[in-house]
Design an enzyme around this catalytic site. Structure first.
Site, PDB file in Angstrom:
ATOM      1  N   GLU A 129       0.863  -1.195   0.000  1.00  0.00           N
ATOM      2  CA  GLU A 129       0.000   0.000   0.000  1.00  0.00           C
ATOM      3  C   GLU A 129       0.891   1.234   0.000  1.00  0.00           C
ATOM      4  O   GLU A 129       1.879   1.266   0.727  1.00  0.00           O
ATOM      5  CB  GLU A 129      -0.844   0.054   1.292  1.00  0.00           C
ATOM      6  N   LYS A 131       2.447   4.542   1.145  1.00  0.00           N
ATOM      7  CA  LYS A 131       2.488   5.098   2.503  1.00  0.00           C
ATOM      8  C   LYS A 131       2.138   6.579   2.422  1.00  0.00           C
ATOM      9  O   LYS A 131       2.928   7.399   1.969  1.00  0.00           O
ATOM     10  CB  LYS A 131       3.878   4.914   3.113  1.00  0.00           C
ATOM     11  N   ASP A 133       1.462  10.308   3.472  1.00  0.00           N
ATOM     12  CA  ASP A 133       2.072  11.203   4.450  1.00  0.00           C
ATOM     13  C   ASP A 133       0.988  12.098   5.046  1.00  0.00           C
ATOM     14  O   ASP A 133       0.782  13.220   4.609  1.00  0.00           O
ATOM     15  CB  ASP A 133       3.151  12.036   3.742  1.00  0.00           C
ATOM     16  N   TYR A 240      -6.862   1.551   6.405  1.00  0.00           N
ATOM     17  CA  TYR A 240      -5.890   0.501   6.089  1.00  0.00           C
ATOM     18  C   TYR A 240      -5.598  -0.500   7.219  1.00  0.00           C
ATOM     19  O   TYR A 240      -4.745  -1.366   7.065  1.00  0.00           O
ATOM     20  CB  TYR A 240      -4.568   1.104   5.615  1.00  0.00           C
ATOM     21  N   LYS A 328      10.804   3.013   2.552  1.00  0.00           N
ATOM     22  CA  LYS A 328      10.735   4.443   2.274  1.00  0.00           C
ATOM     23  C   LYS A 328      11.434   4.788   0.964  1.00  0.00           C
ATOM     24  O   LYS A 328      12.356   4.091   0.538  1.00  0.00           O
ATOM     25  CB  LYS A 328      11.416   5.234   3.413  1.00  0.00           C
ATOM     26  N   CYS A 422      35.259  18.267  28.179  1.00  0.00           N
ATOM     27  CA  CYS A 422      33.862  18.618  27.929  1.00  0.00           C
ATOM     28  C   CYS A 422      33.778  20.112  27.633  1.00  0.00           C
ATOM     29  O   CYS A 422      34.240  20.919  28.435  1.00  0.00           O
ATOM     30  CB  CYS A 422      33.012  18.264  29.143  1.00  0.00           C
ATOM     31  N   CYS A 425      31.485  21.734  30.782  1.00  0.00           N
ATOM     32  CA  CYS A 425      31.917  21.843  32.176  1.00  0.00           C
ATOM     33  C   CYS A 425      33.433  21.729  32.314  1.00  0.00           C
ATOM     34  O   CYS A 425      33.964  21.920  33.407  1.00  0.00           O
ATOM     35  CB  CYS A 425      31.228  20.791  33.042  1.00  0.00           C
ATOM     36  N   CYS A 440      31.918  12.863  28.640  1.00  0.00           N
ATOM     37  CA  CYS A 440      32.311  13.792  29.709  1.00  0.00           C
ATOM     38  C   CYS A 440      32.232  13.037  31.033  1.00  0.00           C
ATOM     39  O   CYS A 440      31.272  12.308  31.274  1.00  0.00           O
ATOM     40  CB  CYS A 440      31.349  14.970  29.703  1.00  0.00           C
ATOM     41  N   CYS A 446      28.045  18.403  35.545  1.00  0.00           N
ATOM     42  CA  CYS A 446      28.073  18.989  34.204  1.00  0.00           C
ATOM     43  C   CYS A 446      26.680  19.525  33.853  1.00  0.00           C
ATOM     44  O   CYS A 446      25.730  18.749  33.740  1.00  0.00           O
ATOM     45  CB  CYS A 446      28.499  17.939  33.177  1.00  0.00           C
TER      46      CYS A 446
HETATM   47  S1  IVH Z   1      -0.205   0.501   8.880  1.00  0.00           S
HETATM   48  C1  IVH Z   1       0.718  -1.592  12.738  1.00  0.00           C
HETATM   49  N1  IVH Z   1      -0.585   1.399   6.458  1.00  0.00           N
HETATM   50  O1  IVH Z   1       2.693   5.317   8.639  1.00  0.00           O
HETATM   51  C2  IVH Z   1       0.594  -0.931  11.432  1.00  0.00           C
HETATM   52  N2  IVH Z   1       0.361   2.887   8.053  1.00  0.00           N
HETATM   53  O2  IVH Z   1       5.187   4.767  10.072  1.00  0.00           O
HETATM   54  C3  IVH Z   1       0.169   0.477  11.537  1.00  0.00           C
HETATM   55  N3  IVH Z   1       0.805   5.129   7.214  1.00  0.00           N
HETATM   56  O3  IVH Z   1       1.463   5.655  11.910  1.00  0.00           O
HETATM   57  C4  IVH Z   1       0.243   1.306  10.353  1.00  0.00           C
HETATM   58  N4  IVH Z   1       0.074   4.784   5.161  1.00  0.00           N
HETATM   59  O4  IVH Z   1       0.344   7.034  10.047  1.00  0.00           O
HETATM   60  C5  IVH Z   1      -0.133   1.689   7.692  1.00  0.00           C
HETATM   61  N5  IVH Z   1      -1.012   2.068   4.282  1.00  0.00           N
HETATM   62  C6  IVH Z   1      -0.573   2.352   5.502  1.00  0.00           C
HETATM   63  C7  IVH Z   1      -0.073   3.629   5.840  1.00  0.00           C
HETATM   64  C8  IVH Z   1       0.399   3.849   7.146  1.00  0.00           C
HETATM   65  C9  IVH Z   1       0.601   5.676   6.006  1.00  0.00           C
HETATM   66  C10 IVH Z   1       1.420   5.834   8.352  1.00  0.00           C
HETATM   67  C11 IVH Z   1       0.641   5.724   9.648  1.00  0.00           C
HETATM   68  C12 IVH Z   1       1.586   5.109  10.642  1.00  0.00           C
HETATM   69  C13 IVH Z   1       2.903   5.420  10.018  1.00  0.00           C
HETATM   70  C14 IVH Z   1       3.935   4.412  10.468  1.00  0.00           C
END
Ligand code: IVH
Length: 701
Positions: A129, A131, A133, A240, A328, A422, A425, A440, A446
């Protein structure tokens, strides 16, 4: 506005002028209340705001018959609700581990296979899926009706934004078709790129503040105290995941996504069923190519193991699932000039070099600083002040220096000499052989270490004191208001003094007092974490809290563990996930009388809540269990994780305190010891039954 009246001293105002001035102040204060409480964007400082209210009160005292019906002094309870109510998620909202390369991606799922004891070529089916933002939210439905919506918060507790979510057409008020009695739906609220641009254009036209990116715009729009404002913003949602459910809802994640659509949620149409790691890599490439043309921002691809039974078995480590990962998109890079290398001193005395850069825009974010990790890293990359460096930024991580553009090195640039004292301090800073970090030796003498410890103490995963951030702590420390953690709880007694400080005011001082007082009750795990003992992160703190249960017991056992031959020390060493290095740090911490004094002083003024074993209804709840020998149906790692999720404490050695020993094939001395001590032993089949796992491969007893 009549300048002259507004500037006139109260005692010189005529009755007519006073009337006019009270009207002006009522309107002015109402405007600032709105800016502060509803828009989260104060237009004036707290001190200026207080001055307006004071003037209003003084005029009213002189002309009581002129007090207006809408006077700011009459508003009951003064400020309107300035915060959202907190909601505890039934099932925590977790985050995802990140990977950046195909190799890391493959390794992630290789670990999952090892955890499950599967051969390295066993196939996994995934769902991929994009991801998004945005910000994650949890929507609770009871008998199909939307009853509550919350932000993620710290994952355990979020903010109740039900009223705002109700204004979003993408949030169904009622689920279509047959719905379970209870279900928490999780998803991402976001703003499309087009809606973000339109919102900013409107904000600009109205002279209001602009949002830096769609993510911030979505978060700012959802966290509005006035739902009418949220209603005007165009927010979208992709669902999701799920949290708590009253019944099993699907066999696979893919099936679950189909049910989501049926119930009326938008599911990202790009989501795809994927049969192997190789296919996952193709999907990743496709998404990377599509990224720029998508109507919303994505920062990677999330891969989830499709089989929900496997997800359940894999469970979590800390906050991240073992069954899903975020792959990512690559870090973005830029070059700039390194102006200075500054040495920061951390909570445990570590000297960390920080690069001060000529500000450079990397992927929409202005970067001024980057981490240089440690002195070996600077030497290895031969990074010198004046160099042109390549800086990279990925996700939320601190920007890093990848390397130097040697062709651009100024002729007189000198290799960097790392200080051996340090910088704060002046104490000697030492680097033990074989370690990368120089520290330190000043300890609590400190100031940098003290301030960093206080910052850690008040931080979100620890005491989570809102309004007591880095800057405030450093200033309070410099002015003698704070010396140690105990002083934090004395700050409310000094509210007037704080209110009088520059940049403060009655409102913010009161807010800080309230935030501090609200944290006088604290769960044991957060308390342990807050102490900032080296190597004790959130996961270990939770493990310790679970194991010892109460503050008193933990304290008593830590003091006893200082004796190397003691039973307490053996017990500490045997806690699963603790190990000798961590045990050593705890013992060192409790060998320092000043630390004990601080811990005791805190315990006196705080209510430290016991940690109870999760009420799982299992006979393992609160029990201590040891595994020995080879289990045929699951790996040792899975067995331990399973026992813990059922509320058990897993240790590595058998003692009188052990409740059960699970005996697999070829057991060693632990089974003998259990027999000697009369500890109850369980066969693998019995264990599987207790663990609620259907037996198919286990040997008969
Ligand atoms: S699943 C236990 N699916 O990414 C699994 N997260 O880095 C929970 N996010 O907090 C998350 N798209 O805000 C999942 N298709 C997707 C997502 C997704 C964006 C975000 C979400 C999560 C963060 C984790």
């Amino acid at each position: 506005m009549n300048r002259t009246i507004a500037e006139k001293p109260v005692e010189k105002l005529s009755e007519d002028e006073a009337r006019e001035e009270l009207a002006r102040l009522a309107a002015e204060i109402a405007k600032h209340d709105r800016a502060y409480y509803e828009l989260n964007a104060p237009l004036i400082s707290d001190a200026e705001y207080d001055a307006l209210r004071r003037r209003n009160a003084e005029i009213e005292a002189r002309f009581p018959h002129l007090i207006r019906a809408d006077s700011p002094s009459r508003r009951i309870g003064a400020p309107p609700a300035r915060e959202f109510a907190k909601v505890r998620h039934r099932v925590p909202m977790l985050s995802l581990d990140d990977v950046f390369t195909e190799e890391e991606f493959r390794e992630f799922f290789a670990r999952a296979r090892r955890f499950l004891g599967l051969p390295s070529d066993a196939p996994f089916h995934f769902v991929g899926e994009p991801k998004i933002d945005g910000l994650s939210i949890s929507l609770t439905y009871e008998r199909g009706e939307f009853v509550r919506g919350a932000t993620r918060g710290d994952g355990i507790e979020g903010e109740d934004v039900t009223a705002n979510l109700r204004t979003m057409p993408a949030v169904p008020v009622r689920l279509h078709g047959d719905a379970p009695d209870l279900i928490e739906i999780r998803g991402e609220v976001f703003m499309s790129k087009a809606d973000f641009l339109a919102l900013n254009a409107a904000q600009e036209a109205a002279g209001e503040r602009l949002f830096a990116n769609p993510r911030n715009a979505a978060a700012g729009s959802l966290r509005q105290l006035d739902p009418r404002i949220t209603a005007k913003r165009k927010l979208s949602l992709f669902a999701y995941a799920f949290g708590a459910t009253s019944e099993p809802i699907a066999k696979t994640h893919w099936q679950f996504l189909q049910r989501l659509k049926h119930w009326g949620f938008a599911v990202n149409p790009l989501s795809r069923r994927i049969g192997s790691e190789a296919e996952a890599a193709t999907f990743y490439q496709e998404m990377a190519e599509k990224r720029a043309s998508l109507p919303y921002d994505i920062d990677g691809v999330v891969y989830k193991i499709d089989d929900l039974a496997l997800q359940e078995r894999l469970g979590f480590v800390g906050r991240d699932p073992r069954w899903a990962v975020a792959w990512k998109f690559p870090a973005e890079q830029a070059t700039t000039v390194l102006e200075e290398i500054r040495i920061q001193v951390g909570r445990t005395g570590a000297l960390t070099p920080v690069a001060v850069l000529q500000p450079v825009n990397i992927g929409g974010v202005l970067v001024r600083h980057a981490t240089l990790h440690n002195e070996d890293e600077i030497a290895r990359k031969d990074i010198r002040v004046g160099d042109t460096v390549i800086v990279q930024r990925a996700g939320d991580v601190i920007p890093q220096i990848v390397g130097v553009v040697l062709a651009k090195r100024p002729p007189h640039a000198k290799p960097f000499v790392f200080p051996d004292h340090c910088p704060v301090c002046g104490s000697l800073a030492v680097k033990p052989p074989g370690e990368a970090v120089r520290r330190c030796t000043g300890g609590l003498t400190c100031p940098a270490q003290v301030v960093e410890r206080l910052i850690h103490f008040a931080s979100r995963p620890a005491f989570d004191i809102e309004g007591l951030g880095e800057k405030t702590i450093a200033e309070f420390y410099a002015d003698g208001l704070l010396r140690g953690p105990v002083d934090i709880f004395r700050l409310p007694d000094q509210e007037a003094k704080i209110a009088a400080r520059e940049g403060w005011g009655e409102v913010s001082a009161r807010k800080l007092s309230q935030a501090i007082l609200a944290r006088k009750r604290i769960p044991l795990d957060r308390f342990i974490y807050a102490l900032g003992i080296r190597r004790i992160g959130e996961v270990t703190a939770r493990q310790l809290a679970r194991h010892y249960g109460s503050f008193r017991h933990w304290r008593e056992q830590m003091l006893a563990a200082r004796n190397p031959g003691s039973e307490a020390r053996v017990e500490l060493d045997s806690i699963s996930g603790v190990g000798p290095a961590i045990a050593e740090e705890l013992v060192d911490f409790f060998s320092e009388p000043r630390n004990i004094a601080t811990v005791d002083a805190l315990a006196k003024i705080l209510t430290i809540e016991d940690v109870e074993a999760p009420r799982t209804g299992s006979i393992l709840s609160g029990k201590t269990i040891v595994f020995t020998g080879q289990l045929t149906s699951m790996t040792r790692q899975e067995a331990k994780a399973r026992a813990e999720s059922l509320g058990a404490k897993v240790t590595d050695t058998v003692s009188r305190k052990t409740d059960y020993v699970v005996v697999g094939d070829d057991p060693g001395s632990k089974a003998r010891r259990a027999a000697e001590l009369g500890v109850r032993t369980l066969s693998e089949a019995e264990w599987l039954q207790i663990a609620g796992i259907k037996e198919n491969t286990a040997a008969p007893t």
